[in-house]
Design a protein around this motif. Structure first.
Motif, short mmCIF file in Angstrom:
data_model
loop_
_atom_site.label_atom_id
_atom_site.label_comp_id
_atom_site.label_asym_id
_atom_site.label_seq_id
_atom_site.Cartn_x
_atom_site.Cartn_y
_atom_site.Cartn_z
N PRO A 1 0.83 -1.21 0.00
CA PRO A 1 0.00 0.00 0.00
C PRO A 1 0.87 1.26 0.00
CG PRO A 1 -0.69 -1.52 1.72
CD PRO A 1 0.59 -2.05 1.17
N ARG A 2 0.32 2.33 -0.51
CA ARG A 2 1.02 3.61 -0.57
C ARG A 2 0.36 4.63 0.34
NH1 ARG A 2 4.66 1.16 -2.34
NH2 ARG A 2 5.05 0.75 -4.52
N ILE A 3 1.19 5.53 0.87
CA ILE A 3 0.69 6.71 1.57
C ILE A 3 1.48 7.91 1.05
CG2 ILE A 3 0.08 5.44 3.66
CD1 ILE A 3 2.44 6.98 5.02
N LEU A 4 0.90 9.07 1.16
CA LEU A 4 1.58 10.32 0.86
C LEU A 4 2.02 10.93 2.18
CD1 LEU A 4 -1.03 11.70 -1.70
CD2 LEU A 4 1.08 10.43 -2.19
N ALA A 5 2.99 11.84 2.15
CA ALA A 5 3.43 12.52 3.37
C ALA A 5 3.60 14.00 3.08
CB ALA A 5 4.73 11.92 3.88
N GLY A 6 3.14 14.80 4.02
CA GLY A 6 3.31 16.25 3.96
C GLY A 6 3.87 16.75 5.27
N ALA A 7 4.53 17.89 5.23
CA ALA A 7 5.11 18.46 6.44
C ALA A 7 4.93 19.98 6.40
CB ALA A 7 6.59 18.11 6.54
N ALA A 8 4.61 20.54 7.55
CA ALA A 8 4.34 21.98 7.64
C ALA A 8 4.95 22.55 8.91
CB ALA A 8 2.84 22.23 7.62
N VAL A 9 5.02 23.88 8.93
CA VAL A 9 5.62 24.60 10.05
C VAL A 9 4.60 25.56 10.65
CG1 VAL A 9 7.49 26.14 10.74
CG2 VAL A 9 7.90 24.39 9.00
N LEU A 10 4.47 25.51 11.96
CA LEU A 10 3.57 26.38 12.71
C LEU A 10 4.40 27.52 13.30
CD1 LEU A 10 0.69 26.83 13.87
CD2 LEU A 10 1.41 25.48 15.83
N CYS A 11 4.30 28.70 12.68
CA CYS A 11 5.01 29.90 13.14
C CYS A 11 4.00 30.86 13.73
CB CYS A 11 5.73 30.58 11.97
SG CYS A 11 6.97 29.57 11.17
N ARG A 12 4.45 31.58 14.76
CA ARG A 12 3.55 32.53 15.44
C ARG A 12 4.25 33.86 15.62
NH1 ARG A 12 4.80 28.29 17.51
NH2 ARG A 12 5.60 28.97 19.50
N ASP A 13 3.43 34.87 15.92
CA ASP A 13 4.00 36.16 16.31
C ASP A 13 3.94 36.27 17.83
OD1 ASP A 13 1.34 36.81 16.93
OD2 ASP A 13 1.26 38.53 15.57
N GLY A 14 4.37 37.39 18.37
CA GLY A 14 4.40 37.58 19.82
C GLY A 14 3.04 37.56 20.48
N GLU A 15 1.98 37.75 19.69
CA GLU A 15 0.62 37.72 20.22
C GLU A 15 -0.02 36.33 20.10
OE1 GLU A 15 -1.79 40.89 18.57
OE2 GLU A 15 -0.02 42.16 18.43
N GLY A 16 0.73 35.38 19.56
CA GLY A 16 0.21 34.02 19.41
C GLY A 16 -0.54 33.76 18.11
N ARG A 17 -0.58 34.76 17.23
CA ARG A 17 -1.26 34.56 15.95
C ARG A 17 -0.41 33.65 15.07
NH1 ARG A 17 -2.19 40.65 14.19
NH2 ARG A 17 0.01 40.59 14.75
N VAL A 18 -1.10 32.87 14.23
CA VAL A 18 -0.47 31.85 13.40
C VAL A 18 -0.26 32.40 11.98
CG1 VAL A 18 -0.77 29.54 12.41
CG2 VAL A 18 -1.49 30.00 14.77
N LEU A 19 0.92 32.15 11.43
CA LEU A 19 1.24 32.53 10.06
C LEU A 19 0.59 31.55 9.09
CD1 LEU A 19 2.86 34.12 7.90
CD2 LEU A 19 4.73 32.52 8.32
N LEU A 20 -0.29 32.05 8.24
CA LEU A 20 -0.95 31.23 7.23
C LEU A 20 -0.60 31.78 5.84
CD1 LEU A 20 -4.55 30.75 8.70
CD2 LEU A 20 -2.52 29.29 8.99
N VAL A 21 -0.57 30.88 4.87
CA VAL A 21 -0.33 31.27 3.48
C VAL A 21 -1.54 30.88 2.64
CG1 VAL A 21 2.18 31.15 3.65
CG2 VAL A 21 0.89 29.09 3.01
N GLU A 22 -1.75 31.65 1.56
CA GLU A 22 -2.89 31.43 0.68
C GLU A 22 -2.39 30.85 -0.65
OE1 GLU A 22 -6.73 33.88 -1.05
OE2 GLU A 22 -4.87 34.98 -0.62
N PRO A 23 -2.59 29.55 -0.87
CA PRO A 23 -2.17 28.95 -2.15
C PRO A 23 -3.01 29.49 -3.31
CG PRO A 23 -2.61 27.26 -0.49
CD PRO A 23 -3.12 28.56 0.04
N ASN A 24 -2.40 29.56 -4.49
CA ASN A 24 -3.14 30.00 -5.66
C ASN A 24 -3.63 28.83 -6.52
OD1 ASN A 24 -0.84 29.18 -7.09
ND2 ASN A 24 -0.03 31.26 -7.18
N TYR A 25 -3.32 27.61 -6.10
CA TYR A 25 -3.69 26.42 -6.88
C TYR A 25 -4.87 25.67 -6.28
CZ TYR A 25 -0.68 24.39 -3.30
OH TYR A 25 -0.10 24.06 -2.09
N ARG A 26 -5.39 26.16 -5.17
CA ARG A 26 -6.58 25.56 -4.55
C ARG A 26 -7.23 26.57 -3.62
NH1 ARG A 26 -5.79 24.45 0.73
NH2 ARG A 26 -3.71 23.96 1.46
N LYS A 27 -8.46 26.27 -3.19
CA LYS A 27 -9.17 27.15 -2.26
C LYS A 27 -8.63 26.95 -0.85
CE LYS A 27 -13.53 28.20 -4.05
NZ LYS A 27 -14.37 29.12 -3.57
#
Length: 163
Positions: free
Chosen positions: A14-40
């Motif tokens: 069987p096959r699986i895919l794998a993805g990895a991401a980074v959770l970055c924050r500012d001093g107020e605890g807000r999370v850095l998000l990015v907006e891809p242009n290839y999907r919603k």
């Protein structure tokens, strides 16, 4: 077992895919998000683990963050591993690493990979479900809980702790 038998055996697994991401924050605890242009929708900086090239999830998260937002971030602890089922594709093992609290200079240095991303923004915890749909939103909230509690990695299935 011959080499060709072994290759056939491996090809039959069987096959699986794998993805990895980074959770970055500012001093107020807000999370850095990015907006891809290839999907919603929005995402954390990150992407596919190039396992065929011997890349590990940690290496992928760091590489993808550098490629996507132009920051080479030393990653902290693994916050979450999520097994995400899917229709029309194999399941995905999604890894989320702590990218820490970024400085104002780091935020000012963000340069988006224009081939893939339209924008970025900082989002407060209470607004995460508006930006990150489904299991991704749950995964990020669980990862934030790990940071708040100071506990180890959380295991998830489709964004939620296993039953």
């Amino acid at each position: 077992m011959t080499t060709s038998d072994y290759a056939a055996y491996i090809a039959s697994l069987p096959r699986i895919l794998a993805g990895a991401a980074v959770l970055c924050r500012d001093g107020e605890g807000r999370v850095l998000l990015v907006e891809p242009n290839y999907r919603k929708g929005w995402a954390l900086p990150g992407g596919t683990v190039e396992s065929d090239l011997g890349e590990t999830p940690r290496q992928a998260a760091r590489r993808e963050t550098l490629e996507e937002i132009g920051l080479d971030i030393e990653l902290g602890t693994l916050l979450a591993v999520d097994w995400v089922a899917g229709e029309g594709r194999p399941p995905i093992a999604a890894y989320v690493y702590d990218g820490g609290v970024l400085s104002e200079a780091q935020f000012a240095a963000i340069r988006l990979q224009e081939e893939e991303l339209d924008s970025w923004q900082l989002v407060s915890r209470d607004r995460i479900p508006e930006y990150l749909l489904g299991s991704l939103g749950h995964r990020v909230l669980e990862a934030l809980d790990v940071l708040e509690r100071g506990t180890g990695t959380v295991e998830l299935e489709n964004g939620m702790p296993p039953a």
